[in-house]
Design a protein around this motif. Structure first.
Motif, PDB file in Angstrom:
ATOM      1  N   ASP A 220     -14.827   1.673   0.419  1.00 52.51           N
ATOM      2  CA  ASP A 220     -14.034   0.772   1.260  1.00 52.51           C
ATOM      3  C   ASP A 220     -14.884   0.300   2.422  1.00 52.51           C
ATOM      4  O   ASP A 220     -15.640   1.098   3.004  1.00 52.51           O
ATOM      5  CB  ASP A 220     -12.821   1.485   1.873  1.00 52.51           C
TER       6      ASP A 220
ATOM      7  N   ALA B 117     -14.187  -2.067   6.086  1.00 56.02           N
ATOM      8  CA  ALA B 117     -13.127  -2.661   6.893  1.00 56.02           C
ATOM      9  C   ALA B 117     -13.706  -3.165   8.200  1.00 56.02           C
ATOM     10  O   ALA B 117     -14.671  -2.590   8.726  1.00 56.02           O
ATOM     11  CB  ALA B 117     -12.029  -1.640   7.172  1.00 56.02           C
TER      12      ALA B 117
ATOM     13  N   ASN C 295      -7.146   2.453  10.192  1.00 59.10           N
ATOM     14  CA  ASN C 295      -7.553   3.386   9.134  1.00 59.10           C
ATOM     15  C   ASN C 295      -7.838   4.776   9.686  1.00 59.10           C
ATOM     16  O   ASN C 295      -7.440   5.779   9.093  1.00 59.10           O
ATOM     17  CB  ASN C 295      -8.807   2.878   8.424  1.00 59.10           C
TER      18      ASN C 295
ATOM     19  N   GLN D  32     -10.422  -6.086   4.821  1.00 57.42           N
ATOM     20  CA  GLN D  32     -10.772  -4.811   4.207  1.00 57.42           C
ATOM     21  C   GLN D  32     -10.938  -5.032   2.717  1.00 57.42           C
ATOM     22  O   GLN D  32     -10.211  -5.823   2.109  1.00 57.42           O
ATOM     23  CB  GLN D  32      -9.710  -3.752   4.457  1.00 57.42           C
TER      24      GLN D  32
ATOM     25  N   SER E   2     -11.718  -2.760  -0.964  1.00 64.20           N
ATOM     26  CA  SER E   2     -11.814  -1.470  -1.641  1.00 64.20           C
ATOM     27  C   SER E   2     -12.247  -1.737  -3.078  1.00 64.20           C
ATOM     28  O   SER E   2     -11.611  -2.531  -3.777  1.00 64.20           O
ATOM     29  CB  SER E   2     -10.453  -0.777  -1.619  1.00 64.20           C
TER      30      SER E   2
ATOM     31  N   THR F 186     -14.917   5.323  -5.134  1.00 63.01           N
ATOM     32  CA  THR F 186     -14.288   4.240  -4.394  1.00 63.01           C
ATOM     33  C   THR F 186     -15.028   4.020  -3.083  1.00 63.01           C
ATOM     34  O   THR F 186     -15.318   4.980  -2.368  1.00 63.01           O
ATOM     35  CB  THR F 186     -12.808   4.551  -4.099  1.00 63.01           C
TER      36      THR F 186
ATOM     37  N   ARG G  55      -4.546  -6.593  -5.545  1.00 59.42           N
ATOM     38  CA  ARG G  55      -5.272  -5.629  -6.360  1.00 59.42           C
ATOM     39  C   ARG G  55      -5.579  -6.254  -7.708  1.00 59.42           C
ATOM     40  O   ARG G  55      -4.705  -6.847  -8.352  1.00 59.42           O
ATOM     41  CB  ARG G  55      -4.460  -4.363  -6.567  1.00 59.42           C
TER      42      ARG G  55
ATOM     43  N   TYR H 293      -1.532  -6.108   0.029  1.00 60.55           N
ATOM     44  CA  TYR H 293      -2.900  -6.417  -0.364  1.00 60.55           C
ATOM     45  C   TYR H 293      -2.893  -6.953  -1.789  1.00 60.55           C
ATOM     46  O   TYR H 293      -1.876  -6.909  -2.473  1.00 60.55           O
ATOM     47  CB  TYR H 293      -3.804  -5.197  -0.232  1.00 60.55           C
TER      48      TYR H 293
ATOM     49  N   ASP I  40       0.820  -1.200   0.000  1.00 58.41           N
ATOM     50  CA  ASP I  40       0.000   0.000   0.000  1.00 58.41           C
ATOM     51  C   ASP I  40       0.857   1.255   0.000  1.00 58.41           C
ATOM     52  O   ASP I  40       1.790   1.372   0.783  1.00 58.41           O
ATOM     53  CB  ASP I  40      -0.901  -0.022   1.221  1.00 58.41           C
TER      54      ASP I  40
ATOM     55  N   TYR J 182     -16.402   6.212   1.627  1.00 60.91           N
ATOM     56  CA  TYR J 182     -16.419   6.372   0.169  1.00 60.91           C
ATOM     57  C   TYR J 182     -16.078   7.794  -0.212  1.00 60.91           C
ATOM     58  O   TYR J 182     -16.226   8.719   0.579  1.00 60.91           O
ATOM     59  CB  TYR J 182     -17.755   5.925  -0.442  1.00 60.91           C
TER      60      TYR J 182
ATOM     61  N   ALA K 128      -4.546   4.130   3.215  1.00 63.83           N
ATOM     62  CA  ALA K 128      -5.316   2.968   3.668  1.00 63.83           C
ATOM     63  C   ALA K 128      -4.426   2.053   4.507  1.00 63.83           C
ATOM     64  O   ALA K 128      -3.286   2.389   4.808  1.00 63.83           O
ATOM     65  CB  ALA K 128      -5.884   2.228   2.476  1.00 63.83           C
TER      66      ALA K 128
END
Length: 174
Positions: A149, A151, A159, A93, A95, A147, A63, A61, A52, A137, A56
């Motif tokens: 998210d 979590a 976060n 989490q 996204s 976007t 993607r 993570y 990342d 968002y 965030a």
């Protein structure tokens, strides 16, 4: 007696196995990594592990970018999915970047977005905290996407601190 004992055991175990009801489309927090990856690999030609670079959760993570075939939530196209997992390989989490700039189109599909409130001095970030975690968002006019998210509670604590730090840096730079 056996029935009562089983009920007690179920109640005792429930908190150990309970996962958040937070979810978006095909994904729900707490899903096993293998299930998430199966879904992503159906739609995206590449699902890559990354580190990342933004505010965030500061952890590796996965993607998935630019689906190879149409992938929608309702009638809204999905462009990017980021998935973060805990040490037990459970989704902690999520996204998702949608190819729209009108969050009102997403609110019927992700009802928790209706409860999110604008955070002052953030250029349009909306947040809602619930018992299980958070939903955040924002709309990027530059990239022409929205976007969203979600979590879990533990990740949400990280976060919140990261967002606060970035918000302070942005205010100081103005």
């Amino acid at each position: 007696m056996l029935k009562s004992w089983l009920i007690c055991v179920c109640f005792a175990l429930f908190p150990l196995t309970a996962w958040s009801a937070l979810g978006i489309g095909d994904f729900t927090l707490g899903m096993p990594r293998s299930q998430v990856m199966d879904i992503l690999q159906r739609y995206f030609p590449k699902v890559e592990r990354e580190s990342d670079l933004s505010y965030a959760v500061p952890m590796p993570y996965y993607r998935a970018l630019e689906p190879s075939r149409p992938y929608f939530l309702g009638d809204v196209p999905i462009y990017v999915v980021g998935a973060y997992f805990d040490d037990d390989d459970r989704l902690k989490q999520l996204s998702i970047a949608f190819n729209i700039t009108d969050p009102e189109r997403l609110k019927p599909l992700i009802p928790l977005m209706r409860e999110a409130r604008l955070v002052p001095d953030t250029d349009g970030r909306h947040e809602v905290m619930v018992a299980d975690g958070e939903l955040v968002y924002w709309v990027s006019r530059m990239f022409e996407w929205t976007t969203v998210d979600i979590a879990d509670k533990a990740t949400s604590k990280v976060n919140i601190a990261k967002r606060l730090h970035v918000d302070e840096q942005i205010r100081a730079a103005r």
